[in-house]
Every structure is written in structure tokens, then in C-alpha cells.
Design an enzyme around this catalytic site. Structure first.
Site, PDB file in Angstrom:
ATOM      1  N   HIS A 130     -19.013-145.505  15.312  1.00  0.00           N
ATOM      2  CA  HIS A 130     -17.698-145.381  15.941  1.00  0.00           C
ATOM      3  C   HIS A 130     -16.615-145.334  14.872  1.00  0.00           C
ATOM      4  CE1 HIS A 130     -19.284-147.298  19.955  1.00  0.00           C
ATOM      5  NE2 HIS A 130     -19.884-146.161  19.641  1.00  0.00           N
ATOM      6  N   TYR A 131     -16.710-144.338  14.008  1.00  0.00           N
ATOM      7  CA  TYR A 131     -15.762-144.199  12.894  1.00  0.00           C
ATOM      8  C   TYR A 131     -14.394-143.778  13.419  1.00  0.00           C
ATOM      9  CZ  TYR A 131     -20.467-143.481  11.006  1.00  0.00           C
ATOM     10  OH  TYR A 131     -21.811-143.581  10.734  1.00  0.00           O
TER      11      TYR A 131
END
Length: 556
Positions: free
Chosen positions: A496-497
Site C-alpha cells: 500500500h505504497y
């Protein structure tokens, strides 16, 4: 004969109606889009109203929306098509496809400076092609932070859900985890809902009941095929700008290369009555990287790499973050069907609990899948099966800890340098410890008891998970006895950058790059925290809602 053919006709009608009702795509529209072509077919020079860099989670719904008015839209995607081999993106192939690091794979791996492996998509549809498929909307707080009207957001979510989101079937393991979360107090029971609510719920998935994956690329079915062009294996090297004395730099073109090394340039139209734009939707890693390669970023670093500075913008690449995840491996004695995430628990301190089972996780293991040494017969039995196991994982809101992205060189196909500084903020570590305590309680719940080896203790699970942690970090001797150290030593990415082009720091609330004209960034790089439990729903919503906002401004 007439009756015979009538029955066949009615049967055919039933099949077509059934397929449409259940979202099945027997016509396979997406693979046959005439507007999706290899970049080798692109002219050397072309002109468009909107140029979208990145045909990913945000770029596909954005481009599909923009094409529905009197505007020519170009999408440049560095990867290939998800429809070339649909077997690879089926549910059972999730891990093998995600970890495939061959040169032409749809997943590009990297290792952050935190010594945690990660992956980024290189395929039309972006992260929706390689992720776990779980679909859940964001909290209201995120919409306020991102400046998105709630009514428009809801309409945009529904636009996505109508095309590619499914109510999952009941999986044996997911049901057990759901019951376990409720048993230990992750309440209330919220049933099935897309909404972000405290408690335990089942939410949507991108996998249909047959295990076929549906992706953001399918949202291109909404596009006007006469007004859009999508080029595959189109690697953008830089955005070009025009500058005049006393005026702000204006984005006016994109230089890209095809698979054969052919050079192309696409320009945005600049008629006086036209509002052409270049929109960067290359993802949380790709967008800040490409801004820097185009001369937008910290001036000293750009000059050291020989990049001409267009705008000194030190916040490009700053405030990078990734949700840390930690969990427990749980081997079970008998075979049960595999499942990806369909259930999530959200507690009052913003821990998120999810799980999947039935996959060979050795490719994710930083220790190369080495099994723990033990004379315990249950552990030895578990070691003989790579798929009779589940992973119960927790992650956290935010996170508060932030890192950075820096260019290592000027090759756009190389990964930049990334550091996420997992657990640098004490509050993130405290949340992890609390979440791990809840996971231990769930593992020891009555609901999961029949999935446990009877003589395998929770401490055995902790020891095993430390030995097989999916990172390259050194193992501290007390990682098996201290949950704080356990969190630090076993941290892995949840993919979940976000960050690197944040609102109010790099872009304004209309997602326009500060200090420049005719350039926006619309993707997760603009986020200050990761929305909801899983961000893909909100990234697609953002693409759709911003497409509508841009078209509304075009009509003024």
C-alpha cells in the site's frame, strides 16, 4: 424444426442474460479493444487533448471518463496486457504471479532500504492485476483530506463496482476468521458492506465466483472507442515543458519509447480555446520518479545526475510511506479450499485484520522458505505441505512513519531508491503490538481451534513465523519473546505504497502540480495516508471522480 431452434434460441438467450447478470464476460470485450495497441504502432509525433501516463488503477478509470466527451485521450502504459494470459491472474496463481521476477513479468520487484522486498505492477490495470483483490471503500476522513465531494465519491465508487466488483462466496477459512474476530471482540458484526466501519465485515472482491480476476483495465469498457488510444509497452522517459520569460513552465509533451526502442513524442494540443493537459498516473513509485526525471524535484540531486532542472521542488519523493504488516503463519492438518481476503476486522485503535490461506508462501519468505528445526511431529507434518497453511495478518491506519524516494540513476526502468522507515514512529509500533495481541487471541479462539495442530502452541507459531519472515532483516534473538521486536523483525509490505507527490506539498487540491501549468498527478502518490483497509477501491474512485471534475471544468 421450428420448435427445436426456438428452444436453442431461448437457451442461448438464457446463457447471455445469465452471463451479463453475473458479470461474466463471454464476449471477452476487453482483450479485443481496437484502441489498445502496441506502442510500436504509434506515429513518431501525435497530438492529444489529454495524455495519461500510466494505465493503472487510477489511469484506466480516469482515461475512460475523459474519453466520453469531445476530447482525444492517449494512455501510455509501460507494461503489457492482462488479457494475454488470463490464467496467470486467476486467484490460485496470486502468489506465483506476484513473485514472478522474469524480465517480461507483470510484477517488478524491488528491495527497499528497510530490507523489505516489494513489488510494483507493470501491466495495464496496474496493481489491480497483481493484488489480493479485496475491495473496500475509504473512511470519510480521507475524502475530506483529499478534497473529494462525498456524493461524487459515492457515484464514482458505484461506477467501479457495477463493472468489476463481486460479492464473494463463503470460504471455509474466511468464515472461521470472521467468527474468530467477533469472538475476541472486534465488534459489531457489520455483515456484507463496502463501507469502512469499526467491527468485522465481509466486503467486495475483484474475483468472480469462478476465480477469474477483473481489473481496472476492464473499466476501459466505459470508454468511447473513437476518442481513446492505449499504447502498451510505451515507456515514458520524460515530460517536456515550454518556458517563456516571466511565465511558469507549461507541460506540453511526453517522450516515450516502444518495445523495439523506437522514439515517439506525443504533444498536448494548445489551441487557445483548448484545455489540454498531461496527467501523471504512474503510481506512488512511478509518478515521483518520472517527475524527477523530467526536472521536477530537489534541484541539487537532479543536477548531480545531469538532469536539467525545470522546477526546484524538494518535496517530490518526500513523505513516502507503506503500511507495515505483521502476522502469524498457521499450518492446519487437513486440506481446505484456498481463499484470498474477503473478511476484515477493524478495531477502535485502527488495526486492520485480514487473512488468506492455501498458498505456497515460500516465494514470499526472506529465509527462502526454510522450515524451523523441530522434533514436533505436527511441525514436521506441516513442513511436508506448502499449501496447508494460512496467514493471519494485521496492519495499521496511516502509517505515521514516513520515508523517501530518490533517483539512483536516470534509467526510468530501474527502481528508484526507497525507504519507508517502518515503525520509526512509536505510535505505529504500539499499534502493531496491540494488533499482534489480537491476532494471538483470534488464533486461540474456539472458532479456529479445528484448524490447529493440537500440540502446536502459539509460541511455536511465533517461532515459525520469525524463521520464515518475508524480509531480509537480521533476526534479533528476542524477536520470539518481545512483540515489539517481533513487529520490527518480521515486518513485511502490504503493498500500500503512497506519498511522494502529496496534496498541498507537490499538488494542489485539484491535483495540479504546484508551480507548473497543464500537469496533474492523480494516483496514490498524492495521499498522506492510505485510505481504508485496502486502497484500490479509492484509487479507482479517484480516477473516475477527477475525470468528471476535469470534464466539468472543460465545459466552462
Amino acid at each position: 424444426m421450428g420448435l427445436k431452434y426456438s428452444r436453442r434460441f431461448l437457451a442461448l438467450v438464457f446463457i447471455v442474460v445469465f452471463a451479463n447478470f453475473h458479470g461474466l464476460n463471454y464476449a471477452e470485450k476487453a482483450p479485443k479493444y481496437s484502441f489498445i495497441q502496441e506502442a510500436t504502432s504509434a506515429p513518431e509525433v501525435s497530438f492529444y487533448d489529454y495524455i495519461v501516463i500510466g494505465g493503472g488503477t487510477a489511469g484506466c478509470p480516469l482515461a475512460a471518463t475523459l474519453s466520453t466527451r469531445d476530447a482525444k485521450v492517449l494512455v501510455l502504459e509501460r507494461g503489457g496486457s492482462p488479457y494475454t494470459n488470463t490464467t496467470k491472474i486467476r486467484m490460485e496463481n496470486f502468489i506465483s504471479t506476484l513473485t514472478d521476477d522474469s524480465p517480461n513479468s507483470i510484477s517488478q520487484s524491488f528491495i527497499s532500504e528497510d530490507r523489505v522486498p516489494g513489488n510494483r505492477a507493470r501491466v495495464l490495470g496496474g496493481g489491480t492485476v497483481i493484488n489480493g483483490g479485496f475491495y473496500s471503500r475509504a473512511e470519510t476522513l480521507f475524502l475530506k483530506e483529499a478534497g473529494i465531494d462525498e456524493a461524487l465519491a459515492n457515484e464514482s465508487y458505484e461506477w467501479v463496482e457495477k463493472k468489476i466488483v463481486y460479492k464473494p462466496r463463503a470460504f471455509q477459512w474466511q468464515t472461521a476468521v470472521r467468527n474468530g474476530l467477533l469472538e475476541v471482540g472486534v465488534l459489531p458484526d457489520n455483515g456484507f458492506t463496502f463501507a469502512h466501519l469499526n467491527g468485522t465485515k465481509t466486503s467486495g472482491t475483484l474475483f468472480d465466483k469462478n476465480g477469474n480476476r477483473h481489473t481496472a483495465a476492464d473499466l476501459l469498457e466505459y470508454a468511447n472507442p473513437t476518442m481513446i488510444k492505449v499504447y502498451l509497452h510505451a515507456v515514458v522517459h520524460k515530460i517536456t515543458f515550454t518556458t517563456k520569460d516571466g511565465q511558469r513552465p507549461k507541460a506540453d509533451g511526453v517522450i516515450f519509447y516502444d518495445a523495439n526502442g523506437g522514439r515517439h513524442i506525443a504533444y498536448s494540443k494548445h489551441e487557445s480555446n483548448n484545455r489540454s493537459e498531461i496527467i501523471l498516473s504512474a503510481g506512488a513509485i512511478g509518478s515521483p520518479q518520472l517527475l524527477m526525471l523530467s526536472g521536477i524535484g530537489p534541484a541539487a540531486r537532479l543536477r548531480s545526475l545531469g538532469i536539467k532542472v525545470v522546477l526546484d521542488q524538494p518535496m517530490v519523493g518526500r513523505e513516502m510511506a507503506d503500511k507495515p504488516s505483521n502476522g502469524l503463519l498457521i499450518p492446519y492438518p487437513t486440506h481446505i479450499p484456498l481463499s484470498l481476503i474477503t473478511v476484515v476486522g477493524i478495531n477502535k485503535i485502527s488495526n486492520y485484520f485480514e487473512s488468506f490461506n492455501g498458498f505456497d508462501l515460500s516465494d514470499l519468505s526472506g529465509s527462502g522458505g526454510a522450515q524451523p528445526q523441530s522434533s514436533n511431529p505436527s511441525q514436521e507434518a506441516m513442513a511436508n505441505s506448502t499449501t496447508n497453511q494460512a496467514f493471519l495478518v494485521q496492519t495499521i491506519f496511516g502509517p505515521i512513519s514516513k520515508g523517501y524516494l530518490e533517483l539512483q540513476n536516470t534509467n526510468v526502468s530501474d527502481n528508484p531508491k526507497l525507504r519507508f522507515n517502518y515503525f520509526q514512529a512509536a505510535v505505529d509500533l504500539r499499534r502493531c503490538v496491540s494488533g499482534m495481541q489480537t491476532i494471538i487471541n483470534v488464533v486461540n479462539s474456539d472458532s479456529l481451534s479445528r484448524f490447529r495442530f493440537r500440540n502446536m502452541t502459539t509460541q511455536d507459531l511465533i517461532n515459525m513465523t520469525v524463521n520464515r519472515a518475508a524480509n531480509l532483516r537480521p533476526r534479533n534473538p528476542n524477536a520470539t519473546t518481545s512483540l515489539e521486536q517481533y513487529c520490527i523483525d518480521t515486518v513485511m509490505t502490504f503493498w500500500h505504497y503512497h506519498g511522494g507527490c502529496q496534496i498541498r506539498k507537490v499538488v494542489d487540491r485539484d491535483y495540479k502540480v504546484l508551480g507548473l501549468d497543464q500537469l496533474r498527478v492523480i494516483d496514490a502518490s498524492t495521499f498522506s495516508f492510505s485510505p481504508g483497509t485496502n486502497p484500490q477501491a479509492t484509487i479507482m474512485m479517484l480516477g473516475r471522480s477527477m475525470g468528471r471534475r476535469i470534464l466539468q471544468s472543460r465545459r466552462r
